[in-house]
Write a protein that holds these residues in place. Structure first.
Motif, PDB file in Angstrom:
ATOM      1  N   GLY A  93       0.801  -1.207   0.000  1.00  0.00           N
ATOM      2  CA  GLY A  93       0.000   0.000   0.000  1.00  0.00           C
ATOM      3  C   GLY A  93       0.836   1.260   0.000  1.00  0.00           C
ATOM      4  N   TRP A  94       0.150   2.363  -0.266  1.00  0.00           N
ATOM      5  CA  TRP A  94       0.753   3.695  -0.179  1.00  0.00           C
ATOM      6  C   TRP A  94      -0.031   4.517   0.840  1.00  0.00           C
ATOM      7  CZ3 TRP A  94       5.236   5.199  -2.307  1.00  0.00           C
ATOM      8  CH2 TRP A  94       5.744   4.436  -3.365  1.00  0.00           C
ATOM      9  N   TYR A  95       0.700   5.170   1.715  1.00  0.00           N
ATOM     10  CA  TYR A  95       0.142   6.087   2.698  1.00  0.00           C
ATOM     11  C   TYR A  95       0.741   7.467   2.433  1.00  0.00           C
ATOM     12  CZ  TYR A  95      -1.350   2.061   5.544  1.00  0.00           C
ATOM     13  OH  TYR A  95      -1.953   0.911   6.006  1.00  0.00           O
ATOM     14  N   GLN A 101      -2.505  13.521  10.251  1.00  0.00           N
ATOM     15  CA  GLN A 101      -2.177  12.123  10.494  1.00  0.00           C
ATOM     16  C   GLN A 101      -1.906  11.401   9.184  1.00  0.00           C
ATOM     17  OE1 GLN A 101      -5.473  10.500  12.784  1.00  0.00           O
ATOM     18  NE2 GLN A 101      -4.411  10.931  14.696  1.00  0.00           N
ATOM     19  N   ARG A 102      -1.150  10.339   9.290  1.00  0.00           N
ATOM     20  CA  ARG A 102      -0.878   9.517   8.118  1.00  0.00           C
ATOM     21  C   ARG A 102      -2.172   8.831   7.695  1.00  0.00           C
ATOM     22  NH1 ARG A 102       4.401   5.698   8.111  1.00  0.00           N
ATOM     23  NH2 ARG A 102       5.205   7.736   8.788  1.00  0.00           N
ATOM     24  N   VAL A 126       4.276  13.689   2.322  1.00  0.00           N
ATOM     25  CA  VAL A 126       5.280  12.640   2.216  1.00  0.00           C
ATOM     26  C   VAL A 126       4.533  11.329   2.009  1.00  0.00           C
ATOM     27  CG1 VAL A 126       7.158  11.413   3.345  1.00  0.00           C
ATOM     28  CG2 VAL A 126       6.895  13.881   3.689  1.00  0.00           C
ATOM     29  N   TYR A 127       4.904  10.616   0.981  1.00  0.00           N
ATOM     30  CA  TYR A 127       4.246   9.362   0.640  1.00  0.00           C
ATOM     31  C   TYR A 127       5.118   8.188   1.094  1.00  0.00           C
ATOM     32  CZ  TYR A 127       0.664  11.755  -2.033  1.00  0.00           C
ATOM     33  OH  TYR A 127      -0.402  12.547  -2.406  1.00  0.00           O
ATOM     34  N   TYR A 128       4.491   7.260   1.781  1.00  0.00           N
ATOM     35  CA  TYR A 128       5.182   6.085   2.308  1.00  0.00           C
ATOM     36  C   TYR A 128       4.594   4.813   1.713  1.00  0.00           C
ATOM     37  CZ  TYR A 128       6.651   9.316   6.030  1.00  0.00           C
ATOM     38  OH  TYR A 128       7.175  10.369   6.732  1.00  0.00           O
TER      39      TYR A 128
END
Length: 120
Positions: free
Chosen positions: A34-36, A43-44, A91-93
């Motif tokens: 997944g991408w967060y 919040q993320r 910021v993408y995680y």
């Protein structure tokens, strides 16, 4: 095991970016990916997810604009982002549920984050 994210940058509103996240190490199997994203002061949140069988889910705010996909042969997950808006700035995680070859244990792993800035 390591997740290496790339592809972020500065883009104008309406533009596109493609994020990539490659998993490496002693991997037996990768399940959900997944991408967060996390915007300043927020919040993320989960943006999109994809199962090992490539079933996908996208948060309402990105439906029709973002597409998650994966290449199992490359242990890589992608996020194609089109029609970007300033509110997509974050910021993408990447995240992956990975089973280790040596121990057969399953754990969640995170990439280091890649910054996406949408601004004119």
């Amino acid at each position: 095991v390591q997740l290496q994210a790339s592809g972020g940058g500065l883009v104008q509103p309406g533009g596109s970016l493609r994020l990539s996240c490659a998993a490496s190490g002693s991997i037996l199997a990768i399940y959900g990916m997944g991408w967060y994203r996390q915007a300043p002061g927020k919040q993320r949140e989960l943006v999109a997810s994809i199962s090992s069988g490539s079933l996908t889910s996208h948060v309402d705010s990105v439906k029709g604009r973002f597409t998650i996909s994966r290449d199992n042969a490359k242990n890589t997950v992608y996020l194609q982002m089109n029609s970007l808006k300033p509110e997509d700035t974050a910021v993408y995680y990447c995240n992956a549920e990975i089973q280790l070859m040596r121990t057969w244990s399953i754990s969640n792993y995170w990439g280091q984050g890649t910054l996406v800035t949408v601004s004119s």
